[in-house]
Structures are given as structure tokens and as C-alpha cells.
Design a protein around this motif. Sequence first.
Motif, short mmCIF file in Angstrom:
data_model
loop_
_atom_site.label_atom_id
_atom_site.label_comp_id
_atom_site.label_asym_id
_atom_site.label_seq_id
_atom_site.Cartn_x
_atom_site.Cartn_y
_atom_site.Cartn_z
N ILE A 188 0.87 -1.18 0.00
CA ILE A 188 0.00 0.00 0.00
C ILE A 188 0.91 1.23 0.00
O ILE A 188 1.40 1.63 1.05
CB ILE A 188 -0.93 0.03 1.23
N PRO A 189 1.20 1.79 -1.18
CA PRO A 189 2.08 2.96 -1.22
C PRO A 189 1.52 4.10 -0.36
O PRO A 189 0.35 4.44 -0.46
CB PRO A 189 2.09 3.34 -2.70
N ARG A 190 2.39 4.62 0.52
CA ARG A 190 1.96 5.67 1.45
C ARG A 190 2.52 7.02 1.00
O ARG A 190 3.57 7.10 0.39
CB ARG A 190 2.44 5.35 2.87
N PRO A 250 4.24 7.15 -6.67
CA PRO A 250 3.46 6.40 -7.66
C PRO A 250 2.57 5.35 -6.97
O PRO A 250 3.01 4.69 -6.02
CB PRO A 250 4.52 5.72 -8.53
N GLY A 251 1.35 5.25 -7.45
CA GLY A 251 0.44 4.23 -6.93
C GLY A 251 -0.19 4.57 -5.59
O GLY A 251 -0.90 3.75 -5.02
N CYS A 252 0.08 5.76 -5.09
CA CYS A 252 -0.49 6.15 -3.81
C CYS A 252 -2.01 6.30 -3.96
O CYS A 252 -2.46 7.04 -4.83
CB CYS A 252 0.13 7.45 -3.31
N HIS A 302 6.92 -6.47 -8.56
CA HIS A 302 8.14 -6.79 -7.83
C HIS A 302 9.21 -5.71 -7.97
O HIS A 302 10.05 -5.54 -7.11
CB HIS A 302 8.67 -8.17 -8.26
N ARG A 303 9.13 -4.98 -9.08
CA ARG A 303 10.05 -3.84 -9.24
C ARG A 303 9.47 -2.59 -8.58
O ARG A 303 10.06 -1.52 -8.68
CB ARG A 303 10.28 -3.56 -10.73
N ARG A 304 8.32 -2.74 -7.96
CA ARG A 304 7.59 -1.63 -7.32
C ARG A 304 7.32 -0.49 -8.29
O ARG A 304 7.38 0.68 -7.92
CB ARG A 304 8.36 -1.13 -6.08
N GLU A 305 7.02 -0.87 -9.53
CA GLU A 305 6.63 0.14 -10.52
C GLU A 305 5.12 0.29 -10.47
O GLU A 305 4.40 -0.25 -11.31
CB GLU A 305 7.06 -0.31 -11.92
N PHE A 306 4.67 1.03 -9.47
CA PHE A 306 3.22 1.20 -9.33
C PHE A 306 2.79 2.36 -10.18
O PHE A 306 1.76 2.75 -10.34
CB PHE A 306 2.85 1.42 -7.86
#
Lengths: 116, 128
Positions: free
Chosen positions: A59-61, A69-71, A112-116
Motif C-alpha cells: 500500500i504505497p503511502r 506512484p500508486g499512492c 516486484h520492481r515496485r513500478e506502481f
Amino acid sequence: PGMPMNMVSMGTSGPATEVLCLMNMVTPDELKDEEEYDDILEDIKEECGKYGIVRSIEIPRPIEGVDVPGCGKVFVEFNSQADCQKAQQALAGRRFSNRVVVTSYFDPDKYHRREF
Amino acid sequence: SREKRRKKRRSRWMGTENEKAVIPGMPTILPADLTPDQTEAYIAQLQIEELTRKLRTGDLGIPTNPEERSPSPEPIYGTDGKRLNTREYRTRKKLEEERHKLIQKLMKINPDYKPPADYRAPMVKIVD
């Protein structure tokens, strides 16, 4: 009402992956608070666990002064595509904090690369 | 303790698998290959539709349990002695402002977007 763009493909999920992206569930403001963040994480873990084995959750904070990104989105990695599919069927359209949950499959490599 | 707090509170999930929200023309399963802009526009439109429905039906989502409501500000009365800033009035205003912001945002992403028929841009206050 005017559709924002070509919505022809909306309502079709595309091929299943093992990562589910949940949208319209949380606001960056809610995630700032430590206790609220913990509660939200717990609620999501508990519910998703009913449909399969949850491997991880992201959960991007929000970070002050940074465009994270992805928040506002929630990413849940399941043990299998079948589990993920079950969860999507069950959760799409449910309400979370009174908001309608919108879902899509998400690319596991990007996850997995956290490219949200 | 944390355990105790958890037992007291309710989950944020509402309803069951069989009680889904249906927003006409707005599916809740999206393809994975949308761009961030497309996703953002779609979510904004969904939120606008929800707010429009609330404002039209008058189902504003005010909690029936007074304990769950936020504290009221000092009352303001009109010349007829009726209270102006009722909870209904304040909630409606908040929802309208929220919708206005979303519509502005969506029009920026998609210039072709047509706002709901009952939408009026708020009047701009002129300060001397």
C-alpha cells in the motif's frame, strides 16, 4: 454521461495474473495515520485471505513533497492466478469505507520492481 | 492494547459478495493495460457519478448514529429565524465542492468530458 476515453474494453479484465490492484479504496490522507494504516492493512489482509493465500501486500503511502506512484491504490499478491481471480470476482464492486472498489490485474514483474 | 482495539472496531469492508454496488455504465473490473491517466480519469468519473447520485437522491450518507457524526459548528440563523447551516446543508455543500474538484480534474485530463447536467460551477467570490 461523457465517457472519459474509449471505454469499450472496460468490464473486461484481460488475462489473469497473481497480483490484484484495488482502486478507489483508500485516500492518501487515511494512510498518513499510523493506526489507520495498520487497520486498513489488517482489513485487506483478512478479507483477501478468504479467497486465497496472500503472499504480500503493498500500500504505497504518501511522502511529504513527493509524488508517490500508486499512492491511493492497494496491491495484493496471491499464491496463484486462480486465487487472484477468485478475489477479483468477490471484491470488485464491494464497498470499502463506503467507496466502490474497482479492480484490475497487475503485471507481477512491475509489482516486484515496485513500478506502481 | 492493539488486540483489544481491533476487536472493538468494525472492518471497513461493507456488505457481502452478493451485495455489490452497481453504478450504471461503470464496471468495477478494468483491463490491466490502462495508462495511469486513463485509470485516474475512470476513477474520477466513478466518484463523480457517486456524488451526483447522492446529491440527486438526497441520500447524503449522514450517519444515523449521532455518535458517528462530526461535531456541529455554531449555528447561523437566517432572518426568518431558521437555521441556515444545518447538517444537510453542510453535507450537500461538501459533496458539491468535492464533485466540483473532480470535474475540474477530469476536464483537464479529458477536454471532451461533459459534466453531469445538474452541475453548475460554483460562483467565484470577488474580493475587493
